[in-house]
Design a protein around this motif. Structure first.
Motif, PDB file in Angstrom:
ATOM      1  N   LEU A 123       0.743  -1.202  -0.031  1.00  0.00           N
ATOM      2  CA  LEU A 123       0.013  -0.065   0.056  1.00  0.00           C
ATOM      3  C   LEU A 123       0.986   1.258  -0.032  1.00  0.00           C
ATOM      4  O   LEU A 123       0.260   2.307   0.083  1.00  0.00           O
ATOM      5  N   ASP A 124       2.171   0.917  -0.109  1.00  0.00           N
ATOM      6  CA  ASP A 124       3.075   2.252  -0.119  1.00  0.00           C
ATOM      7  C   ASP A 124       3.248   2.638  -1.287  1.00  0.00           C
ATOM      8  O   ASP A 124       3.752   2.246  -2.391  1.00  0.00           O
ATOM      9  N   ASP A 125       2.978   4.038  -1.548  1.00  0.00           N
ATOM     10  CA  ASP A 125       3.182   4.905  -2.800  1.00  0.00           C
ATOM     11  C   ASP A 125       4.495   5.822  -2.663  1.00  0.00           C
ATOM     12  O   ASP A 125       4.830   6.648  -3.571  1.00  0.00           O
ATOM     13  N   GLY A 126       5.166   5.739  -1.570  1.00  0.00           N
ATOM     14  CA  GLY A 126       6.310   6.368  -1.443  1.00  0.00           C
ATOM     15  C   GLY A 126       5.960   8.077  -0.767  1.00  0.00           C
ATOM     16  O   GLY A 126       7.120   8.557  -0.782  1.00  0.00           O
ATOM     17  N   LEU A 127       4.715   8.253  -0.627  1.00  0.00           N
ATOM     18  CA  LEU A 127       4.633   9.608  -0.348  1.00  0.00           C
ATOM     19  C   LEU A 127       4.100   9.811   0.946  1.00  0.00           C
ATOM     20  O   LEU A 127       3.520  11.109   1.297  1.00  0.00           O
ATOM     21  N   GLN A 128       3.748   8.840   1.591  1.00  0.00           N
ATOM     22  CA  GLN A 128       3.187   8.894   2.822  1.00  0.00           C
ATOM     23  C   GLN A 128       4.146   9.152   4.061  1.00  0.00           C
ATOM     24  O   GLN A 128       3.739   9.635   5.138  1.00  0.00           O
ATOM     25  N   TRP A 178      11.548  13.817   2.304  1.00  0.00           N
ATOM     26  CA  TRP A 178      10.120  13.484   1.890  1.00  0.00           C
ATOM     27  C   TRP A 178      10.135  13.366   0.460  1.00  0.00           C
ATOM     28  O   TRP A 178      10.642  14.478  -0.172  1.00  0.00           O
ATOM     29  N   LEU A 179       9.714  12.509  -0.307  1.00  0.00           N
ATOM     30  CA  LEU A 179       9.912  12.517  -2.071  1.00  0.00           C
ATOM     31  C   LEU A 179       8.613  13.033  -2.544  1.00  0.00           C
ATOM     32  O   LEU A 179       7.562  13.198  -2.086  1.00  0.00           O
ATOM     33  N   ASN A 180       8.999  13.487  -3.736  1.00  0.00           N
ATOM     34  CA  ASN A 180       7.863  13.982  -4.922  1.00  0.00           C
ATOM     35  C   ASN A 180       7.609  12.817  -5.659  1.00  0.00           C
ATOM     36  O   ASN A 180       8.457  11.738  -5.882  1.00  0.00           O
ATOM     37  N   PRO A 181       6.721  12.752  -6.542  1.00  0.00           N
ATOM     38  CA  PRO A 181       6.531  11.321  -7.502  1.00  0.00           C
ATOM     39  C   PRO A 181       7.675  11.424  -8.585  1.00  0.00           C
ATOM     40  O   PRO A 181       8.143  10.258  -8.764  1.00  0.00           O
ATOM     41  N   THR A 182       8.319  12.354  -8.965  1.00  0.00           N
ATOM     42  CA  THR A 182       9.484  12.238  -9.888  1.00  0.00           C
ATOM     43  C   THR A 182      10.343  11.326  -9.073  1.00  0.00           C
ATOM     44  O   THR A 182      11.271  10.660  -9.720  1.00  0.00           O
ATOM     45  N   MET A 183      10.868  11.726  -7.989  1.00  0.00           N
ATOM     46  CA  MET A 183      11.892  11.237  -7.054  1.00  0.00           C
ATOM     47  C   MET A 183      11.469   9.530  -6.861  1.00  0.00           C
ATOM     48  O   MET A 183      12.306   8.763  -6.826  1.00  0.00           O
ATOM     49  N   VAL A 184      10.217   9.445  -6.571  1.00  0.00           N
ATOM     50  CA  VAL A 184       9.785   8.023  -6.164  1.00  0.00           C
ATOM     51  C   VAL A 184       9.960   7.132  -7.635  1.00  0.00           C
ATOM     52  O   VAL A 184      10.307   5.988  -7.702  1.00  0.00           O
ATOM     53  N   GLU A 185       9.423   7.939  -8.574  1.00  0.00           N
ATOM     54  CA  GLU A 185       9.835   6.899 -10.094  1.00  0.00           C
ATOM     55  C   GLU A 185      11.127   6.686 -10.259  1.00  0.00           C
ATOM     56  O   GLU A 185      11.481   5.722 -10.576  1.00  0.00           O
ATOM     57  N   LYS A 217       2.854   5.725 -12.196  1.00  0.00           N
ATOM     58  CA  LYS A 217       3.379   7.243 -12.541  1.00  0.00           C
ATOM     59  C   LYS A 217       2.307   7.905 -13.213  1.00  0.00           C
ATOM     60  O   LYS A 217       1.966   9.320 -12.888  1.00  0.00           O
ATOM     61  N   GLU A 218       1.329   7.310 -13.608  1.00  0.00           N
ATOM     62  CA  GLU A 218       0.172   7.966 -14.376  1.00  0.00           C
ATOM     63  C   GLU A 218      -0.918   8.677 -13.522  1.00  0.00           C
ATOM     64  O   GLU A 218      -1.463   9.430 -13.632  1.00  0.00           O
ATOM     65  N   ASN A 219      -0.767   8.059 -12.139  1.00  0.00           N
ATOM     66  CA  ASN A 219      -1.756   8.830 -11.127  1.00  0.00           C
ATOM     67  C   ASN A 219      -1.274  10.164 -10.659  1.00  0.00           C
ATOM     68  O   ASN A 219      -1.745  10.638  -9.799  1.00  0.00           O
ATOM     69  N   TYR A 220       0.045  10.292 -10.932  1.00  0.00           N
ATOM     70  CA  TYR A 220       0.656  11.509 -10.186  1.00  0.00           C
ATOM     71  C   TYR A 220       1.002  12.669 -11.074  1.00  0.00           C
ATOM     72  O   TYR A 220       1.967  13.451 -10.812  1.00  0.00           O
ATOM     73  N   LEU A 221       0.774  12.669 -12.463  1.00  0.00           N
ATOM     74  CA  LEU A 221       1.077  13.627 -13.344  1.00  0.00           C
ATOM     75  C   LEU A 221       0.627  14.886 -12.799  1.00  0.00           C
ATOM     76  O   LEU A 221      -0.275  15.231 -12.214  1.00  0.00           O
ATOM     77  N   GLY A 222       1.639  15.857 -12.869  1.00  0.00           N
ATOM     78  CA  GLY A 222       1.481  17.385 -12.525  1.00  0.00           C
ATOM     79  C   GLY A 222       1.827  17.595 -11.208  1.00  0.00           C
ATOM     80  O   GLY A 222       1.619  18.585 -10.669  1.00  0.00           O
ATOM     81  N   GLY A 223       2.308  16.543 -10.631  1.00  0.00           N
ATOM     82  CA  GLY A 223       3.046  16.881  -9.179  1.00  0.00           C
ATOM     83  C   GLY A 223       2.048  17.161  -8.215  1.00  0.00           C
ATOM     84  O   GLY A 223       2.671  17.923  -7.131  1.00  0.00           O
ATOM     85  N   SER A 224       1.090  16.717  -7.975  1.00  0.00           N
ATOM     86  CA  SER A 224      -0.169  17.375  -7.127  1.00  0.00           C
ATOM     87  C   SER A 224       0.280  16.938  -5.580  1.00  0.00           C
ATOM     88  O   SER A 224      -0.121  17.466  -4.710  1.00  0.00           O
ATOM     89  N   HIS A 225       1.039  15.568  -5.710  1.00  0.00           N
ATOM     90  CA  HIS A 225       1.243  15.027  -4.469  1.00  0.00           C
ATOM     91  C   HIS A 225       2.782  15.551  -3.879  1.00  0.00           C
ATOM     92  O   HIS A 225       3.050  14.968  -2.909  1.00  0.00           O
ATOM     93  N   GLU A 226       3.347  16.536  -4.509  1.00  0.00           N
ATOM     94  CA  GLU A 226       4.746  16.759  -4.291  1.00  0.00           C
ATOM     95  C   GLU A 226       4.748  17.529  -2.854  1.00  0.00           C
ATOM     96  O   GLU A 226       3.712  18.223  -2.587  1.00  0.00           O
ATOM     97  N   LYS A 227       5.998  17.133  -2.001  1.00  0.00           N
ATOM     98  CA  LYS A 227       5.909  17.819  -0.501  1.00  0.00           C
ATOM     99  C   LYS A 227       6.622  18.974  -0.584  1.00  0.00           C
ATOM    100  O   LYS A 227       7.473  19.230  -1.618  1.00  0.00           O
TER     101      LYS A 227
END
Length: 245
Positions: free
Chosen positions: A176-181, A213-220, A235-245
Motif C-alpha cells: 500500500l506504499d506509494d512513497g508519498l506517505q 520526503w519524496l515527490n512523484p519524480t523522485m519516487v519514480e 506514475k500515471e496517477n501523479y502527473l502534474g506533481g499534485s502530491h509533491e511535498k
C-alpha cells in the motif's frame, strides 16, 4: 599584483617589484582619488581549506594530485552550471563567491558518492588530527541524503547497499506504499537497528541527519533502485506533481 596591508594606523599597498614606473604613477594617482571600501560575498578561508582537504584526500584515494582533481572537478562543475572558471583563493579577483563555494563543496561530495567513493577527510596533525566523513562536512544535509538515497549509501556511515528506511515508520503493508506517505533515509543494517532502538529525535540529534520526503519524480527514480518498495505508486496517477511535498 596588489595587496593591501593594514598595520596599526597605516594602509600599505604592496605591489610587484616588476611594476613599471608608469604603472606605479597610475596606481598612485588612483589612490589619491580615494579608496572605496566594499563588502563582497567571497569564498571564506575555511571553505577554501575544506575544498583543498577534499581534493587532497579524494585525490589520494583515486590517484590524482589535489591540483589535478581540483582542475577536473571544477571544469566539470563550471560546465554543468554554465559559469566562469573561478579561483579558490579569497585573495584573487576571480575568486568564487561564498554561495558558489558552498554549492561546489556539496556538488563534489555528491560526485564522490555517485562515483562510489566513501569520502573521508583528515584534518589537523598529531594529537589534534580528526577524521570526518562526508556527512559531517557537507553544507546541505538534505542534498547529501538525496545523493545517498540514489546510491544506496548509509547516510550515517557511508556503507554501501543500505536499506531504505521509512521515517516515520510506515505502519501499513508495503503493498500500500506509494512513497508519498512518509519520509525516507538510507541506513546500513547497524544504523537501521540503532534507529529502531531509539527515538527519531535522539537518532537525528546524535548523527545530525534528516529524512527526505519524496515527490512523484523522485519516487519514480528510486523505484528502479529499490524494486521492493513503492508498490502502489503508478506514475500515471501523479502527473502534474499534485502530491509533491
Amino acid at each position: 599584483m596588489y595587496r593591501l596591508i593594514i598595520e596599526e594606523n597605516k594602509c600599505i599597498v604592496e605591489v610587484s617589484e616588476n611594476l613599471s614606473v608608469a604603472d606605479l604613477k597610475r596606481l598612485h594617482s588612483k589612490i589619491n582619488k580615494g579608496i572605496e571600501i566594499k563588502k563582497v560575498n567571497t569564498i571564506t578561508l575555511d571553505q577554501s581549506k575544506m575544498l583543498w582537504a577534499i581534493f587532497r584526500d579524494l585525490g589520494d584515494l583515486i590517484g590524482y594530485t589535489k591540483e589535478e582533481l581540483r582542475e577536473i572537478l571544477e571544469n566539470d562543475y563550471c560546465t554543468e552550471k554554465k559559469i566562469e572558471y573561478f579561483s579558490l583563493s579569497p585573495n584573487k579577483r576571480n575568486c568564487a563567491s561564498k554561495d558558489i563555494a558552498t554549492d561546489f563543496i556539496t556538488w563534489v561530495i555528491e560526485w564522490s558518492l555517485n562515483q562510489g567513493y566513501n569520502l573521508i577527510i583528515y584534518e589537523g596533525k598529531g594529537a589534534n588530527k580528526q577524521i570526518r566523513g562526508a556527512r559531517e562536512i557537507v553544507p546541505s544535509i538534505k542534498r547529501y541524503v538525496v545523493a545517498c538515497l540514489k546510491n544506496k549509501v548509509c547516510a550515517v556511515c557511508g556503507r554501501r547497499e543500505a536499506d531504505l528506511h521509512h521515517e516515520p515508520p510506515l505502519g501499513i503493508p508495503y503493498e500500500l506504499d506509494d512513497g508519498l506517505q512518509t519520509g525516507f533515509i538510507p541506513l546500513c543494517r547497524e544504523h537501521h537497528s540503532a534507529r529502531h532502538n531509539t527515538s527519531w529525535e535522539a537518532f537525528r540529534s546524535k548523527w545530525h541527519i534528516e529524512n527526505i520526503w519524496l515527490n512523484p519524480t523522485m519516487v519514480e527514480e528510486l523505484k528502479k533502485i529499490y524494486p521492493g518498495h513503492f508498490k502502489k505508486f503508478k506514475k500515471e496517477n501523479y502527473l502534474g506533481g499534485s502530491h509533491e511535498k
